[in-house]
Scaffold this motif. Structure first.
Motif, mmCIF file in Angstrom:
data_model
loop_
_atom_site.group_PDB
_atom_site.id
_atom_site.type_symbol
_atom_site.label_atom_id
_atom_site.label_comp_id
_atom_site.label_asym_id
_atom_site.label_seq_id
_atom_site.Cartn_x
_atom_site.Cartn_y
_atom_site.Cartn_z
ATOM 1 N N ASP A 10 3.398 -3.618 -2.082
ATOM 2 C CA ASP A 10 2.330 -2.622 -1.944
ATOM 3 C C ASP A 10 1.269 -2.797 -3.026
ATOM 4 O O ASP A 10 0.075 -2.621 -2.775
ATOM 5 N N SER A 11 1.704 -3.136 -4.232
ATOM 6 C CA SER A 11 0.750 -3.288 -5.332
ATOM 7 C C SER A 11 -0.149 -4.507 -5.110
ATOM 8 O O SER A 11 -1.348 -4.459 -5.394
ATOM 9 N N VAL A 12 0.424 -5.588 -4.608
ATOM 10 C CA VAL A 12 -0.385 -6.772 -4.320
ATOM 11 C C VAL A 12 -1.374 -6.469 -3.196
ATOM 12 O O VAL A 12 -2.516 -6.937 -3.215
ATOM 13 N N GLU A 13 -0.951 -5.667 -2.238
ATOM 14 C CA GLU A 13 -1.839 -5.300 -1.135
ATOM 15 C C GLU A 13 -3.041 -4.516 -1.639
ATOM 16 O O GLU A 13 -4.158 -4.660 -1.119
ATOM 17 N N LYS A 54 -8.924 -2.703 -3.432
ATOM 18 C CA LYS A 54 -8.836 -1.322 -3.911
ATOM 19 C C LYS A 54 -8.761 -1.219 -5.423
ATOM 20 O O LYS A 54 -9.042 -0.165 -5.996
ATOM 21 N N ILE A 55 -8.313 -2.283 -6.097
ATOM 22 C CA ILE A 55 -8.210 -2.279 -7.554
ATOM 23 C C ILE A 55 -8.926 -3.513 -8.115
ATOM 24 O O ILE A 55 -8.981 -4.554 -7.453
ATOM 25 N N MET A 114 -5.760 -0.783 -12.292
ATOM 26 C CA MET A 114 -4.740 -1.825 -12.161
ATOM 27 C C MET A 114 -3.628 -1.340 -11.231
ATOM 28 O O MET A 114 -3.555 -0.149 -10.906
ATOM 29 N N ALA A 115 -2.755 -2.266 -10.858
ATOM 30 C CA ALA A 115 -1.613 -1.896 -10.018
ATOM 31 C C ALA A 115 -0.356 -2.539 -10.561
ATOM 32 O O ALA A 115 -0.393 -3.594 -11.193
ATOM 33 N N VAL A 116 0.772 -1.871 -10.319
ATOM 34 C CA VAL A 116 2.067 -2.433 -10.672
ATOM 35 C C VAL A 116 3.103 -1.871 -9.705
ATOM 36 O O VAL A 116 3.129 -0.676 -9.427
ATOM 37 N N THR A 131 -1.498 -15.729 -1.149
ATOM 38 C CA THR A 131 -1.743 -14.420 -0.543
ATOM 39 C C THR A 131 -3.178 -13.978 -0.765
ATOM 40 O O THR A 131 -3.833 -13.446 0.139
ATOM 41 N N ILE A 132 -3.678 -14.206 -1.977
ATOM 42 C CA ILE A 132 -5.060 -13.822 -2.283
ATOM 43 C C ILE A 132 -6.040 -14.631 -1.456
ATOM 44 O O ILE A 132 -6.997 -14.096 -0.880
#
Length: 432
Positions: A264-267, A273-274, A195-197, A286-287
């Protein structure tokens, strides 16, 4: 980028996408019904639509109003998000606010209402306006049982899942928190960050906690605590902190999450990558504009065993709203304009993927709706019993920042779940 929908990096689809603005307005908002047919009226309108798709949406709708109402002209003034917050607070306090005010529902607007600076709208809404809005659209702009604004855009949290990554690694998309932890550990074992945050900006991590708290505590207890009717020092909120701590300890997030920005997390998500990311509907455009289009789907955040039975409730609700200055000289015209703006912006934001509607959208061509936004409306918003706004939108002033700071300590492994709830009550709760 931020979650207020002002700078999503997709162009607003115009031309064939634009529906007949005049056709969707009520007779009460048409130029012919204006009380100002014999005089010239200028209404000032401040907002934050500095970039597309919001900028084009606002300009289109305002231009349509001005074309149809030559004697009641709207003049706009636009400011960047954070600068606007400072500007509008100062203007309201000094009595220099515009006739029409863009604001955020909940805690941001409440001080304006308490100070008597905003016009109550109840007496203007008996013309069928409420029937044109979706259920709950007025909840976050209702204070002391009176309506003080009209929302046009709502937020809804979604667990974004890269279905392609799940399928390739033979991992089940989680529907329960235990399955979420299992998926996290499975991806970690394969050398993939699950995951990302963007915790450098703090509010993205707060979204994770607030959503988990909705699952452990439910909407009523969450709102009661936010309204200072009950304590944050409650086992249900401690359980939410514990669940978030479990994700952190399981290395669900990048080890450097505290220094990663939200962008950066959304990227990381949009570059494949995640496999998982909890964000808002404002990420839809964006997606869909990324290489991951068609591979990422929005799903409900998993249920939690022993938590609330309200497993369909979502983090979000009415966010962007329009208010009428109580001191405006042309109240009737200002209210008519706000009705027109709110109804048409609701559809325009939905069409572009910049937001979710707060007004009924039967006349909008569904084939032109951003696919992820449509799926969030169908699978997450429709059928939900309740929603709770992100806490920093609901809380006032320093309370919002204090909450974000305390959640950041969970990500930084600097606080126990029990101390988290105690400090929440001390810093944010009633009788702090």
């Amino acid at each position: 980028m931020n979650r207020f929908g002002k700078n999503l990096a997709i162009p607003l689809l115009v031309g064939s996408m634009l529906f007949g603005l005049a056709g969707c307005q009520s007779s009460s908002t048409s130029g012919s019904s204006s009380d100002s047919s014999s005089k010239k009226v200028t209404l000032t309108f401040w907002n934050i639509a500095t970039t597309d798709p919001g900028k084009t949406a606002v300009n289109t709708v305002v231009s349509q109003w001005n074309k149809e109402n030559p004697n009641v002209q709207i003049v706009t003034s636009v400011s960047e998000n954070n600068a606007y917050k400072t500007k509008i607070k100062a203007a309201v306090a000094a009595g220099d606010a515009p006739d029409i005010i863009y604001s955020w529902a909940g805690g941001f607007t409440k001080p304006f209402v308490t100070a008597g600076k905003i016009l109550p709208l109840d007496s203007y809404l008996n013309d069928g306006t409420k029937d044109k809005m979706l259920p709950g659209a007025l909840t976050n702009v209702t204070y002391n049982d009176k309506v003080y604004g009209l929302t046009y855009n709502q937020q809804a949290g979604a667990l974004y899942v890269n279905k392609d990554m799940f399928d390739k690694n033979d991992i089940k998309v989680p529907t329960t928190f235990d399955e979420l932890l299992t998926a996290v550990k499975a991806f970690r074992s394969k050398g993939i960050t699950p995951m990302a945050v963007g915790e450098k900006d703090e509010w993205p991590g707060m979204w994770y906690y607030d959503m988990i708290a909705l699952r452990t505590a439910g909407s009523k207890l969450s709102l009661d605590a936010l309204n200072k009717k009950t304590s944050f020092d409650n086992p249900a909120f401690a359980s939410a902190a514990e669940k978030l701590q479990e994700l952190v300890k399981a290395q669900a997030f990048d080890q450097g999450a505290l220094s990663i920005t939200r962008d950066d997390s959304v990227e990381q998500l949009t570059q494949g990558k995640i496999p998982m990311y909890f964000g808002g509907n404002f990420d839809a455009g964006t997606i869909d504009a990324s290489p991951m289009k068609g591979k990422i789907i929005p799903v409900k955040f998993p249920s939690i065993s022993g938590g609330s039975s309200e497993t369909s409730d979502y983090l979000g609700g009415g966010a962007d709203c329009l208010l009428v200055n109580a001191a405006t000289k042309d109240k009737t015209d200002a209210v008519k304009a706000v009705k027109f703006l709110a109804q048409n912006l609701s559809s325009q934001f939905y069409l572009s993927g910049a937001g979710l509607p707060e007004w009924k959208y039967d006349n909008v061509d569904q084939s032109k709706i951003d696919p992820i936004s449509k799926q969030i409306m169908a699978d997450i918003v429709t059928g939900a019993n309740a929603s709770v706004p992100a806490w920093d939108l609901y809380l006032e002033g320093a309370d919002a920042q204090n909450h974000q700071d305390l959640v950041a300590k969970i990500f930084g492994k600097q606080i126990t779940p029990e101390d988290f709830t105690k400090q929440m009550q001390a810093q944010v709760g009633a009788n702090k």
